[in-house]
Design a protein around this motif. Structure first.
Motif, PDB file in Angstrom:
ATOM      1  N   ALA A 104      37.829  37.352  66.507  1.00 45.68           N
ATOM      2  CA  ALA A 104      36.601  37.692  65.782  1.00 45.68           C
ATOM      3  C   ALA A 104      35.374  37.588  66.684  1.00 45.68           C
ATOM      4  O   ALA A 104      34.518  38.484  66.675  1.00 45.68           O
ATOM      5  CB  ALA A 104      36.447  36.788  64.556  1.00 45.68           C
ATOM      6  N   ARG A 105      35.279  36.513  67.474  1.00 44.51           N
ATOM      7  CA  ARG A 105      34.129  36.354  68.393  1.00 44.51           C
ATOM      8  C   ARG A 105      34.076  37.506  69.389  1.00 44.51           C
ATOM      9  O   ARG A 105      33.005  38.063  69.666  1.00 44.51           O
ATOM     10  CB  ARG A 105      34.223  35.032  69.156  1.00 44.51           C
ATOM     11  CG  ARG A 105      33.735  33.831  68.412  1.00 44.51           C
ATOM     12  CD  ARG A 105      33.609  32.606  69.314  1.00 44.51           C
ATOM     13  NE  ARG A 105      34.801  32.333  70.106  1.00 44.51           N
ATOM     14  CZ  ARG A 105      35.863  31.642  69.677  1.00 44.51           C
ATOM     15  NH1 ARG A 105      35.886  31.146  68.452  1.00 44.51           N
ATOM     16  NH2 ARG A 105      36.887  31.433  70.474  1.00 44.51           N
ATOM     17  N   TRP A 106      35.237  37.859  69.937  1.00 39.78           N
ATOM     18  CA  TRP A 106      35.303  38.956  70.895  1.00 39.78           C
ATOM     19  C   TRP A 106      34.848  40.261  70.240  1.00 39.78           C
ATOM     20  O   TRP A 106      34.008  40.981  70.788  1.00 39.78           O
ATOM     21  CB  TRP A 106      36.728  39.070  71.444  1.00 39.78           C
ATOM     22  CG  TRP A 106      36.988  40.327  72.191  1.00 39.78           C
ATOM     23  CD1 TRP A 106      36.637  40.604  73.479  1.00 39.78           C
ATOM     24  CD2 TRP A 106      37.634  41.497  71.685  1.00 39.78           C
ATOM     25  NE1 TRP A 106      37.028  41.882  73.809  1.00 39.78           N
ATOM     26  CE2 TRP A 106      37.642  42.443  72.708  1.00 39.78           C
ATOM     27  CE3 TRP A 106      38.206  41.835  70.455  1.00 39.78           C
ATOM     28  CZ2 TRP A 106      38.203  43.707  72.559  1.00 39.78           C
ATOM     29  CZ3 TRP A 106      38.760  43.086  70.296  1.00 39.78           C
ATOM     30  CH2 TRP A 106      38.756  44.002  71.341  1.00 39.78           C
ATOM     31  N   ALA A 107      35.382  40.562  69.058  1.00 31.57           N
ATOM     32  CA  ALA A 107      35.045  41.811  68.375  1.00 31.57           C
ATOM     33  C   ALA A 107      33.559  41.865  68.027  1.00 31.57           C
ATOM     34  O   ALA A 107      32.918  42.915  68.183  1.00 31.57           O
ATOM     35  CB  ALA A 107      35.898  41.969  67.117  1.00 31.57           C
ATOM     36  N   GLU A 108      33.012  40.749  67.561  1.00 34.53           N
ATOM     37  CA  GLU A 108      31.605  40.723  67.166  1.00 34.53           C
ATOM     38  C   GLU A 108      30.663  40.925  68.350  1.00 34.53           C
ATOM     39  O   GLU A 108      29.524  41.357  68.176  1.00 34.53           O
ATOM     40  CB  GLU A 108      31.292  39.409  66.453  1.00 34.53           C
ATOM     41  CG  GLU A 108      31.921  39.339  65.068  1.00 34.53           C
ATOM     42  CD  GLU A 108      31.988  37.930  64.498  1.00 34.53           C
ATOM     43  OE1 GLU A 108      31.484  36.979  65.144  1.00 34.53           O
ATOM     44  OE2 GLU A 108      32.577  37.787  63.417  1.00 34.53           O
ATOM     45  N   ALA A 158      35.424  41.726  50.437  1.00 34.39           N
ATOM     46  CA  ALA A 158      34.204  42.082  51.162  1.00 34.39           C
ATOM     47  C   ALA A 158      33.817  40.939  52.103  1.00 34.39           C
ATOM     48  O   ALA A 158      34.102  39.766  51.833  1.00 34.39           O
ATOM     49  CB  ALA A 158      33.068  42.333  50.185  1.00 34.39           C
ATOM     50  N   ALA A 159      33.180  41.309  53.202  1.00 29.09           N
ATOM     51  CA  ALA A 159      32.716  40.312  54.165  1.00 29.09           C
ATOM     52  C   ALA A 159      31.664  39.426  53.510  1.00 29.09           C
ATOM     53  O   ALA A 159      30.811  39.929  52.759  1.00 29.09           O
ATOM     54  CB  ALA A 159      32.138  40.994  55.395  1.00 29.09           C
ATOM     55  N   PRO A 160      31.708  38.134  53.792  1.00 28.28           N
ATOM     56  CA  PRO A 160      30.678  37.261  53.236  1.00 28.28           C
ATOM     57  C   PRO A 160      29.302  37.599  53.812  1.00 28.28           C
ATOM     58  O   PRO A 160      29.193  38.076  54.922  1.00 28.28           O
ATOM     59  CB  PRO A 160      31.129  35.856  53.659  1.00 28.28           C
ATOM     60  CG  PRO A 160      32.135  36.040  54.739  1.00 28.28           C
ATOM     61  CD  PRO A 160      32.665  37.446  54.621  1.00 28.28           C
ATOM     62  N   GLY A 161      28.288  37.313  53.024  1.00 24.56           N
ATOM     63  CA  GLY A 161      26.922  37.486  53.509  1.00 24.56           C
ATOM     64  C   GLY A 161      26.397  38.801  53.209  1.00 24.56           C
ATOM     65  O   GLY A 161      25.482  39.366  53.457  1.00 24.56           O
ATOM     66  N   MET A 169      37.398  57.049  70.436  1.00 24.43           N
ATOM     67  CA  MET A 169      38.639  56.724  69.749  1.00 24.43           C
ATOM     68  C   MET A 169      38.427  55.623  68.708  1.00 24.43           C
ATOM     69  O   MET A 169      38.789  55.786  67.554  1.00 24.43           O
ATOM     70  CB  MET A 169      39.697  56.303  70.762  1.00 24.43           C
ATOM     71  CG  MET A 169      40.957  55.802  70.129  1.00 24.43           C
ATOM     72  SD  MET A 169      42.209  55.369  71.328  1.00 24.43           S
ATOM     73  CE  MET A 169      43.623  55.521  70.294  1.00 24.43           C
ATOM     74  N   ILE A 170      37.861  54.486  69.115  1.00 32.44           N
ATOM     75  CA  ILE A 170      37.552  53.397  68.193  1.00 32.44           C
ATOM     76  C   ILE A 170      36.149  52.896  68.505  1.00 32.44           C
ATOM     77  O   ILE A 170      35.582  53.218  69.544  1.00 32.44           O
ATOM     78  CB  ILE A 170      38.579  52.237  68.274  1.00 32.44           C
ATOM     79  CG1 ILE A 170      38.570  51.592  69.655  1.00 32.44           C
ATOM     80  CG2 ILE A 170      39.960  52.715  67.872  1.00 32.44           C
ATOM     81  CD1 ILE A 170      39.404  50.323  69.752  1.00 32.44           C
ATOM     82  N   CYS A 206      36.750  47.407  65.370  1.00 28.28           N
ATOM     83  CA  CYS A 206      37.295  46.145  65.892  1.00 28.28           C
ATOM     84  C   CYS A 206      36.920  44.957  65.013  1.00 28.28           C
ATOM     85  O   CYS A 206      37.768  44.102  64.742  1.00 28.28           O
ATOM     86  CB  CYS A 206      36.834  45.920  67.333  1.00 28.28           C
ATOM     87  SG  CYS A 206      37.498  47.149  68.483  1.00 28.28           S
ATOM     88  N   THR A 207      35.670  44.899  64.540  1.00 27.18           N
ATOM     89  CA  THR A 207      35.287  43.778  63.681  1.00 27.18           C
ATOM     90  C   THR A 207      36.002  43.862  62.333  1.00 27.18           C
ATOM     91  O   THR A 207      36.413  42.839  61.787  1.00 27.18           O
ATOM     92  CB  THR A 207      33.758  43.687  63.475  1.00 27.18           C
ATOM     93  OG1 THR A 207      33.269  44.916  62.951  1.00 27.18           O
ATOM     94  CG2 THR A 207      33.054  43.344  64.772  1.00 27.18           C
ATOM     95  N   THR A 208      36.174  45.070  61.813  1.00 27.87           N
ATOM     96  CA  THR A 208      36.911  45.238  60.555  1.00 27.87           C
ATOM     97  C   THR A 208      38.353  44.791  60.724  1.00 27.87           C
ATOM     98  O   THR A 208      38.898  44.061  59.878  1.00 27.87           O
ATOM     99  CB  THR A 208      36.854  46.697  60.070  1.00 27.87           C
ATOM    100  OG1 THR A 208      35.490  47.033  59.808  1.00 27.87           O
ATOM    101  CG2 THR A 208      37.700  46.911  58.822  1.00 27.87           C
TER     102      THR A 208
END
Length: 169
Positions: free
Chosen positions: A97-101, A166-169, A1-2, A7-9
Motif C-alpha cells: 500500500a505504501r509503495w502504491a500510494e 469503499a475506501a475510508p475517508g 497500460m496501468i 495500483c492503489t485500488t
C-alpha cells in the motif's frame, strides 16, 4: 497500460482479501490449514505461503526492499502457522500500500530487469506488466485458496472486486 490509481485500488483489494483470509484461517484447525488438497502448492498453508513469498519477491524488485529467502521451490514453506502468516501478511500488505500510494505515472514507465530463478536467466519486461502480473498472481492463488476453503467446509470470503468496501475517508 496501468496507472497509480489502478495500483492503489489493487493494493487495497489485496489487503481486503487478505483480511478476509485472516478471519477464515483463524477458525481452521492446524490439520485443515496444512492438509494436502491436490492444489498446485498442495495445502492452504503452502499456497498462502507461496503467495506471501511471491509478493515479497516482486516488491523487492519494485521498491528495492528485502527479498525472501529461497526460490519458488521453497516458497510453500516460508511460514508454518496461521499466526506467522498473518503477521507477515499484514506487514507486506502495508508495504504494498505504501509503495502504491507513492507512485507517479512516470514511475510505471520503462523496463524492469531482474534475474529470474524460475527461468534461470536475466529477464527484462515492461515494469507496468510486472506490476499487473503481481496483482494477477495474487488473485490467481487466492482463487485456489478459496476453492480449498470451500472443500474444507469453510465459508470462503467474498472476492468480487465490485463489492470491495469503499475506501475510508
Amino acid at each position: 497500460m496501468i496507472s497509480p490509481s489502478y495500483c492503489t485500488t489493487m493494493a487495497r483489494y489485496n489487503a481486503w482479501q487478505n483480511g478476509q483470509l485472516r478471519a477464515a484461517f483463524a477458525v481452521l484447525s492446524a490439520a485443515d490449514w496444512a492438509q494436502e488438497r491436490g492444489a498446485f502448492f498442495g495445502s492452504i498453508r503452502a499456497t498462502a505461503s507461496h503467495l506471501l513469498w511471491g509478493d515479497t519477491i516482486w516488491m523487492s524488485r519494485f521498491d528495492g526492499g528485502d527479498a525472501p529467502a529461497g526460490g519458488i521451490a521453497d516458497s510453500g514453506a516460508l511460514v508454518s502457522t496461521v499466526s506467522e502468516w498473518s503477521l507477515a501478511r499484514g506487514l507486506l500488505d502495508a508495504r504494498i500500500a505504501r509503495w502504491a500510494e507513492g507512485l507517479r505515472p512516470e514511475d510505471l514507465d520503462g523496463p524492469l530487469t531482474w534475474y529470474s530463478g524460475a527461468v534461470r536467466a536475466q529477464v527484462t519486461q515492461p515494469l507496468a506488466l510486472c506490476v499487473a502480473h503481481m496483482f494477477n498472481h495474487q488473485t490467481h492463488h487466492r482463487g485456489q485458496i478459496h476453492a480449498m476453503l470451500t472443500a474444507a467446509g469453510s465459508t470462503a470470503p467474498v472476492s468480487d472486486l465490485a463489492f470491495m468496501p469503499a475506501a475510508p475517508g
